[in-house]
Design a protein around this motif. Structure first.
Motif, PDB file in Angstrom:
ATOM      1  N   GLN A   1       0.816  -1.372   0.038  1.00 14.07           N
ATOM      2  CA  GLN A   1      -0.161   0.047   0.168  1.00 14.07           C
ATOM      3  C   GLN A   1       0.923   1.118   0.122  1.00 14.07           C
ATOM      4  OE1 GLN A   1      -2.451  -1.132   3.405  1.00 14.07           O
ATOM      5  NE2 GLN A   1      -4.152  -0.914   2.390  1.00 14.07           N
ATOM      6  N   ILE A   2       1.961   1.290   0.746  1.00 13.92           N
ATOM      7  CA  ILE A   2       2.738   2.383   0.764  1.00 13.92           C
ATOM      8  C   ILE A   2       3.682   2.630  -0.420  1.00 13.92           C
ATOM      9  CG2 ILE A   2       4.753   3.308   1.739  1.00 13.92           C
ATOM     10  CD1 ILE A   2       3.769   1.952   4.440  1.00 13.92           C
TER      11      ILE A   2
ATOM     12  N   VAL B   1       1.149   4.281  -2.724  1.00 11.83           N
ATOM     13  CA  VAL B   1       1.052   5.820  -2.542  1.00 11.83           C
ATOM     14  C   VAL B   1       2.043   6.380  -3.329  1.00 11.83           C
ATOM     15  CG1 VAL B   1       1.126   7.482  -0.804  1.00 11.83           C
ATOM     16  CG2 VAL B   1      -0.524   5.513  -0.350  1.00 11.83           C
ATOM     17  N   GLU B   2       3.354   5.828  -3.380  1.00 13.84           N
ATOM     18  CA  GLU B   2       4.549   6.513  -3.784  1.00 13.84           C
ATOM     19  C   GLU B   2       4.433   6.662  -5.097  1.00 13.84           C
ATOM     20  OE1 GLU B   2       9.252   6.175  -3.951  1.00 13.84           O
ATOM     21  OE2 GLU B   2       8.194   4.456  -3.093  1.00 13.84           O
TER      22      GLU B   2
ATOM     23  N   CYS C   1      -5.456  14.225  -5.933  1.00 11.79           N
ATOM     24  CA  CYS C   1      -5.255  14.275  -4.416  1.00 11.79           C
ATOM     25  C   CYS C   1      -6.291  13.319  -3.743  1.00 11.79           C
ATOM     26  CB  CYS C   1      -5.362  15.780  -3.774  1.00 11.79           C
ATOM     27  SG  CYS C   1      -4.287  16.863  -4.481  1.00 11.79           S
TER      28      CYS C   1
ATOM     29  N   VAL D   1      -5.272   9.815  -3.728  1.00 11.02           N
ATOM     30  CA  VAL D   1      -3.965   9.634  -2.829  1.00 11.02           C
ATOM     31  C   VAL D   1      -4.562   9.766  -1.212  1.00 11.02           C
ATOM     32  CG1 VAL D   1      -1.870  10.604  -2.135  1.00 11.02           C
ATOM     33  CG2 VAL D   1      -2.385  10.478  -4.351  1.00 11.02           C
ATOM     34  N   LEU D   2      -5.223  10.491  -1.099  1.00 14.42           N
ATOM     35  CA  LEU D   2      -5.854  10.508   0.328  1.00 14.42           C
ATOM     36  C   LEU D   2      -6.767   9.299   0.719  1.00 14.42           C
ATOM     37  CD1 LEU D   2      -7.054  14.355   0.444  1.00 14.42           C
ATOM     38  CD2 LEU D   2      -5.356  13.060   1.956  1.00 14.42           C
TER      39      LEU D   2
ATOM     40  N   GLN E   1      -6.016   6.381  -0.543  1.00 14.32           N
ATOM     41  CA  GLN E   1      -4.990   5.363  -0.315  1.00 14.32           C
ATOM     42  C   GLN E   1      -4.306   5.477   1.093  1.00 14.32           C
ATOM     43  OE1 GLN E   1      -2.893   5.977  -4.061  1.00 14.32           O
ATOM     44  NE2 GLN E   1      -2.886   3.963  -4.372  1.00 14.32           N
ATOM     45  N   VAL E   2      -4.295   6.727   1.684  1.00 13.23           N
ATOM     46  CA  VAL E   2      -3.566   6.858   2.791  1.00 13.23           C
ATOM     47  C   VAL E   2      -4.317   6.571   3.779  1.00 13.23           C
ATOM     48  CG1 VAL E   2      -2.573   8.703   4.322  1.00 13.23           C
ATOM     49  CG2 VAL E   2      -1.809   8.665   1.893  1.00 13.23           C
TER      50      VAL E   2
ATOM     51  N   ILE F   1      -3.948   3.022   4.697  1.00 10.32           N
ATOM     52  CA  ILE F   1      -3.094   2.487   5.128  1.00 10.32           C
ATOM     53  C   ILE F   1      -3.284   2.754   6.690  1.00 10.32           C
ATOM     54  CG2 ILE F   1      -0.627   3.211   5.302  1.00 10.32           C
ATOM     55  CD1 ILE F   1      -0.566   3.815   2.466  1.00 10.32           C
ATOM     56  N   LYS F   2      -3.953   3.992   6.758  1.00 10.58           N
ATOM     57  CA  LYS F   2      -3.958   4.346   8.491  1.00 10.58           C
ATOM     58  C   LYS F   2      -5.012   2.918   9.058  1.00 10.58           C
ATOM     59  CE  LYS F   2      -6.140   7.946  11.305  1.00 10.58           C
ATOM     60  NZ  LYS F   2      -6.606   9.063  11.141  1.00 10.58           N
TER      61      LYS F   2
END
Length: 88
Positions: free
Chosen positions: A20-21, A24-25, A35, A38-39, A41-42, A45-46
């Protein structure tokens, strides 16, 4: 000695997080990605990190706090884990 290296569930969570990280990269480097994407995806991850943390806490409780005690109140342990998940 740590018992975590034998826990496939935890190792699989870590590997998923790595993927997952990496995603995001890649998304950040892609000019076509927005954006919001990407948010999202983050945020995933959280959630995954919180899930990993809960698994680690439960594993720690079972192996180091409760240990080999004969009587474990599984219901109380489940309720504690639910409470923990609610506030993490």
């Amino acid at each position: 000695m740590s018992h975590l290296h034998t826990d496939k569930k935890i190792l699989n969570r870590v590997k998923r997080l790595q993927g997952q990280i990496g995603a995001v990269e890649q998304a950040i480097q892609d000019p076509e990605r927005g954006c919001i994407e990407v948010l999202q995806q983050v945020a995933a991850i959280k959630g995954a990190v919180n899930g990993l943390m809960n698994e680690l806490i439960e594993s720690h409780l079972r192996h180091h706090v409760i240990g080999d005690q004969c009587e474990v109140n599984e219901h109380e342990l489940e309720e504690f884990m639910k409470l923990l998940k609610r506030y993490s």
